[in-house]
Motif scaffolding. Sequence first.
Motif, mmCIF file in Angstrom:
data_model
loop_
_atom_site.group_PDB
_atom_site.id
_atom_site.type_symbol
_atom_site.label_atom_id
_atom_site.label_comp_id
_atom_site.label_asym_id
_atom_site.label_seq_id
_atom_site.Cartn_x
_atom_site.Cartn_y
_atom_site.Cartn_z
ATOM 1 N N UNK A 137 0.653 -1.254 0.122
ATOM 2 C CA UNK A 137 -0.111 0.101 -0.064
ATOM 3 C C UNK A 137 0.769 1.288 0.066
ATOM 4 N N UNK A 138 2.060 1.293 0.531
ATOM 5 C CA UNK A 138 2.811 2.568 0.880
ATOM 6 C C UNK A 138 3.227 2.990 -0.603
ATOM 7 N N UNK A 139 3.560 1.762 -1.623
ATOM 8 C CA UNK A 139 3.903 2.468 -2.928
ATOM 9 C C UNK A 139 2.870 2.531 -4.071
ATOM 10 N N UNK A 140 1.511 2.784 -3.641
ATOM 11 C CA UNK A 140 0.225 3.364 -4.323
ATOM 12 C C UNK A 140 0.101 4.688 -4.135
ATOM 13 N N UNK A 141 0.187 5.336 -4.860
ATOM 14 C CA UNK A 141 -0.064 6.866 -4.687
ATOM 15 C C UNK A 141 -1.373 7.127 -5.354
ATOM 16 N N UNK A 142 -1.281 8.674 -5.117
ATOM 17 C CA UNK A 142 -2.908 9.408 -5.740
ATOM 18 C C UNK A 142 -3.010 9.553 -6.911
ATOM 19 N N UNK A 143 -1.797 9.244 -7.579
ATOM 20 C CA UNK A 143 -1.924 9.125 -8.935
ATOM 21 C C UNK A 143 -1.829 7.633 -9.553
ATOM 22 N N UNK A 144 -2.303 7.368 -10.700
ATOM 23 C CA UNK A 144 -2.310 5.948 -11.128
ATOM 24 C C UNK A 144 -0.836 5.409 -11.195
ATOM 25 N N UNK A 145 -0.624 4.119 -10.425
ATOM 26 C CA UNK A 145 0.647 3.578 -10.334
ATOM 27 C C UNK A 145 0.559 2.185 -10.858
ATOM 28 N N UNK B 192 -4.803 1.081 -16.267
ATOM 29 C CA UNK B 192 -3.058 1.318 -16.017
ATOM 30 C C UNK B 192 -2.578 1.178 -14.734
ATOM 31 N N UNK B 193 -3.479 0.522 -13.807
ATOM 32 C CA UNK B 193 -2.972 0.353 -12.599
ATOM 33 C C UNK B 193 -3.979 0.702 -11.330
ATOM 34 N N UNK B 194 -3.526 1.173 -10.271
ATOM 35 C CA UNK B 194 -4.036 1.357 -8.899
ATOM 36 C C UNK B 194 -4.155 2.794 -8.405
ATOM 37 N N UNK B 195 -4.894 3.379 -7.959
ATOM 38 C CA UNK B 195 -4.708 4.709 -7.173
ATOM 39 C C UNK B 195 -5.388 4.434 -5.568
ATOM 40 N N UNK B 196 -4.779 5.519 -4.761
ATOM 41 C CA UNK B 196 -4.848 5.457 -3.305
ATOM 42 C C UNK B 196 -6.322 6.166 -3.155
ATOM 43 N N UNK C 223 -10.711 -4.421 0.502
ATOM 44 C CA UNK C 223 -10.750 -3.732 1.572
ATOM 45 C C UNK C 223 -11.124 -2.133 1.390
ATOM 46 N N UNK C 224 -11.198 -1.570 0.348
ATOM 47 C CA UNK C 224 -11.435 -0.153 -0.112
ATOM 48 C C UNK C 224 -10.338 0.674 0.064
ATOM 49 N N UNK C 225 -9.041 0.345 0.417
ATOM 50 C CA UNK C 225 -7.780 1.106 0.586
ATOM 51 C C UNK C 225 -7.496 1.487 -0.904
ATOM 52 N N UNK C 226 -7.476 0.939 -2.068
ATOM 53 C CA UNK C 226 -7.058 1.245 -3.324
ATOM 54 C C UNK C 226 -8.227 1.074 -4.185
#
Length: 373
Positions: free
Chosen positions: A313-321, A355-359, A347-350
């Motif tokens: 989770x620490x490596x998923x940012x507010x922009x698309x990762x 293109x990926x995931x966002x927080x 769990x609703x964190x991301x």
Amino acid sequence: MQPEEISLRMRGVKGLDTSLASQIMRQLIAAGTEPCKLLREIGLNDRQQAQFQQADARYLASTLRWLEQVGCQMLLYGEVGYPERLKHINDAPLLLLVQGNPQVLQQPQIAMVGSRQFSHYGEHWGRYFAGELTYCGLTITSGLAIGIDGICHRAALAASGCTVAVLGSGLANVYPRQHWRLAEQIVEQGGAVVSDHLVTDLPLAAHFPRRNRIISGLSLGVLVIEASLHSGTLITARYALEQGREVFALPGALGNPMSEGTHWLIQQGAYLVTSPKDIAEQLGSSLHWLSMNENTPICVSEAEVELPFADVLANVGDEVTPVDVVAERAGQPVTEVVIKLLDLELAGWIAAVPGGYVRIRKASHVRRTYVLV
């Protein structure tokens, strides 16, 4: 490949339960790369890979074009907007194509079904029950077929209510053809026409028994107006019982073949109903609300929530990762990271995006000390 195309291709992959198919679909969308390269890695066997890759491009393209039209959309299992009651049934559809108002699928619904070969008795009481149940605040759900289905749809519209039609064909092949205009009226009046088929799919005989699981799955209960002992209507009643829905049956005249099916259901334990009030009271009695003080919290504070996989989770940012970027930063294999990302999403964190995931939730107790540089 567009997320919508990935979803449509996954619909044709056999041998997966809906929950697993949904997870794989989200993984492929989130990976942000050519999905065909990941099929084996995420667990699809050779046959399933072929089913994904060999989906007919023409039919996919037709459905993708249909989705570009106003009022046409796709609801995916496990995502916001997918009907709450439907997602809990066995063999829930991976996706629903919806023309009209998708919100109506969340409203309290009563399925009304019956024979195509209806009698004057069935027509009269089908129209009466549909109208009165609409006035009770219920949405009428049926299959748009000739006979009782069409009668109930029209009665709901005449009562200024909403109705839902579930098809056994694609939405570009409304069946029966003479109900094209009825389907349009359902949409115009705030209802919806839905299907789990590609829009070009033909109304094959094998489609209709399976579409009945959706009719009952969307509903709080099923009312059988008229049916013979060999009517396909009884399939809907069987699905309703398997899904834990209430089954109601209208008694008919002795000696009438079109009442033998409803009488048999009553003998098996279906509710015998003589007025719409019977149904409204029974459905109302199945809802039990717990009283509580308005200040009583119904969830724990975020600080009390155990954080899963903080290192990822620490490596998923507010922009698309992208997934591979998360894996590289965390110093873990992509296959392990994909599974952890899915758990974080559930769990609703991301959130999974192209293109990926966002927080989407802030976690003050996540520290960047987990990042490997």
